[in-house]
Design an enzyme around this catalytic site. Structure first.
Site, short mmCIF file in Angstrom:
data_model
loop_
_atom_site.label_atom_id
_atom_site.label_comp_id
_atom_site.label_asym_id
_atom_site.label_seq_id
_atom_site.Cartn_x
_atom_site.Cartn_y
_atom_site.Cartn_z
N ASP A 99 -3.48 -18.06 1.14
CA ASP A 99 -4.46 -18.78 0.29
C ASP A 99 -5.21 -19.81 1.12
O ASP A 99 -6.43 -19.95 1.04
CB ASP A 99 -3.78 -19.40 -0.95
CG ASP A 99 -2.49 -20.14 -0.64
OD1 ASP A 99 -2.01 -20.10 0.52
OD2 ASP A 99 -1.96 -20.80 -1.56
N TYR A 104 0.82 -1.22 0.00
CA TYR A 104 0.00 0.00 0.00
C TYR A 104 0.85 1.26 0.00
O TYR A 104 0.41 2.31 -0.44
CB TYR A 104 -0.90 0.04 1.24
CG TYR A 104 -2.24 -0.62 1.06
CD1 TYR A 104 -2.34 -1.99 0.86
CD2 TYR A 104 -3.41 0.12 1.11
CE1 TYR A 104 -3.57 -2.60 0.71
CE2 TYR A 104 -4.65 -0.47 0.95
CZ TYR A 104 -4.72 -1.83 0.76
OH TYR A 104 -5.95 -2.42 0.61
N ASP A 157 -6.74 -6.64 4.10
CA ASP A 157 -7.81 -6.00 3.36
C ASP A 157 -8.73 -7.07 2.76
O ASP A 157 -9.95 -7.00 2.88
CB ASP A 157 -7.21 -5.13 2.24
CG ASP A 157 -8.27 -4.44 1.41
OD1 ASP A 157 -9.22 -3.89 2.00
OD2 ASP A 157 -8.15 -4.45 0.17
N LYS A 170 2.55 -15.16 3.18
CA LYS A 170 2.81 -15.94 1.98
C LYS A 170 4.30 -16.23 1.94
O LYS A 170 5.02 -15.88 1.01
CB LYS A 170 2.34 -15.15 0.74
CG LYS A 170 2.34 -15.91 -0.56
CD LYS A 170 1.27 -16.97 -0.66
CE LYS A 170 1.45 -17.80 -1.93
NZ LYS A 170 0.54 -18.96 -1.99
N ASP A 188 -12.73 -8.42 4.16
CA ASP A 188 -13.97 -8.43 3.36
C ASP A 188 -14.57 -9.85 3.34
O ASP A 188 -15.78 -10.02 3.42
CB ASP A 188 -13.70 -8.00 1.91
CG ASP A 188 -13.99 -6.52 1.68
OD1 ASP A 188 -13.73 -5.72 2.61
OD2 ASP A 188 -14.47 -6.15 0.59
C1 IPM Z 1 -10.60 -0.75 3.45
C2 IPM Z 1 -10.73 -0.19 2.06
C3 IPM Z 1 -9.51 0.68 1.75
C4 IPM Z 1 -8.27 -0.20 1.86
C5 IPM Z 1 -9.55 1.41 0.39
C6 IPM Z 1 -10.78 2.28 0.26
C7 IPM Z 1 -8.31 2.20 0.12
O1 IPM Z 1 -10.87 -1.23 1.14
O2 IPM Z 1 -10.53 0.06 4.40
O3 IPM Z 1 -10.59 -1.95 3.60
O4 IPM Z 1 -7.92 -0.90 0.90
O5 IPM Z 1 -7.66 -0.20 2.92
MG MG Z 2 -11.08 -3.14 2.02
#
Ligand code: IPM
Ligand code: MG
Length: 354
Positions: free
Chosen positions: A221, A142, A245, A189, A249
């Site tokens: 993975d 990042y 990240d 990884k 999700d």
């Molecule tokens: C999160 C989001 C951010 C990230 C984006 C919006 C830059 O996906 O907070 O998870 O990747 O950190």
């Molecule tokens: Mg995110």
């Protein structure tokens, strides 16, 4: 107590959800006799519109002198044409870096009332699921250099980690595991990446200081698969910025909706940045249908981690449970027999339950 909280509503649904979280925090202030001063600032696209950049220096200054920062969400089609170095997301990364909040806590639990919204088989989620994903937030790919070859046909993004960055994150993970169920899984990884080999080496060395914590290592993975096959095996997960990240999700799907997920980002002191893990959802903005619970629950984390108000934080969490128990649902978590409510009404219901 008195506290100054900077709010950064951001873009699209951001202002709608932050408004509800503030409503709930104000209910807490009133009930427990605190005085919270909210200082609202533009951020992301909204800041580009005002200052020509996604995070103005004075906004960052305000954040770095506040007790805590509550953010909504940034980005969206309106600013998609903006050059990469000035995109709304860039403002968020600059904010995380500028506040030095390197430890991102992303808890994943299933609210029993929402089990129906979880796509996993009932036998998989019949065991309690209570995972703390601890994502490193100010390093990794990042924040590495990025460039294109002169003819623009080749692109490079640099991934880097230092021992110090890994160690300070891992230490928080070990401390958390000690207070929870004593298990820490480090996800990397290391079969491919040098950064991951350094990561694993560092965690392994630190583990000797925490003999009471049971440490395991998993490739990312496999971890992605294990989260779906047997989520109940995890207690604390520590991982890098990019893997965190993605896995967070994925964990949101387990919890039923991205809209339910809060997060806290902490650095050395108690000042923190609090935000739901979802994005700005341009498609549903302005329709009063967004789920404010992720932001409201981020407000609970703010009270707990930055202001040390545990009872008040628990009161918000209990209020959310009560409203869910009463059958109120926003569209994203709606199921048969429940009462559909909008963003504003959901916020009001939670505030009234405080
Ligand atoms: C999160 C989001 C951010 C990230 C984006 C919006 C830059 O996906 O907070 O998870 O990747 O950190
Ligand atoms: Mg995110």
């Amino acid at each position: 107590m008195e506290a100054r909280i900077v709010t950064l509503p951001g873009d699209y649904i951001g202002p709608e959800i932050v408004k509800e979280a503030v409503k709930v925090l104000e209910a807490v202030a009133e009930k427990y006799d605190h005085s919270f001063h909210f200082d609202e600032r533009p951020m992301g696209g909204a800041s580009i519109d005002v200052y020509g950049e996604p995070l103005a220096a004075e906004t960052l200054d305000a954040c770095n002198t506040a007790d805590a920062v509550l953010m909504g969400s940034v980005g969206g089609p309106k600013w998609d044409h903006v050059e990469p170095s000035k995109r709304p997301e860039k403002g968020l990364l600059a904010l995380r870096k500028g506040m030095e909040v390197f430890a991102n806590l992303r808890p994943c639990t299933i609210h029993p009332q929402l089990a129906g919204a979880c796509p996993l088989r009932p036998d998989i989620i019949s065991k309690p699921i209570d995972i703390m994903i601890l994502r490193e937030l100010t390093g990794d790919i990042y924040f590495g250099k990025r460039w294109r070859s002169e003819d623009r046909t080749k692109a490079t993004d640099e991934m880097a980690y230092s021992r110090e960055e890994v160690e300070r994150l891992a230490r928080i993970g070990f401390e958390m595991a000690k207070k929870r169920r004593g298990k820490l899984c480090s996800v990397d990884k290391a079969n491919v990446l040098e950064c991951s080999r350094l990561w694993r080496e560092t965690v392994d060395q630190l583990s000797h200081e925490y003999p009471e914590v049971e440490v395991s290592y998993m490739y990312v993975d496999n971890a992605a698969m294990q989260l779906i096959l047997r989520p109940s095996q995890f207690d604390v997960i520590i991982t890098g910025n990019l893997f965190g990240d993605i896995l967070s999700d994925e964990s949101a799907a387990i919890a039923g909706s991205l809209g339910m997920m809060p997060s806290a980002s902490l650095g050395k002191g108690t000042r923190g940045l609090y935000e739901p893990i979802h994005g700005s959802a341009p498609d549903i903005a302005g329709k009063d249908i967004a789920n404010p619970l992720g932001t409201i629950l981020s407000g609970a984390l703010l009270l707990r981690h930055s202001l040390g108000l545990e009872a008040e934080a628990a009161a918000i969490e209990a209020a959310v449970e009560k409203v869910l128990n009463e059958g109120y649902r926003t569209a994203d978590i709606m199921s048969e027999g429940c009462t559909k409510v909008g963003c504003t009404q959901m916020g009001t219901l939670v505030a009234e339950s405080i």
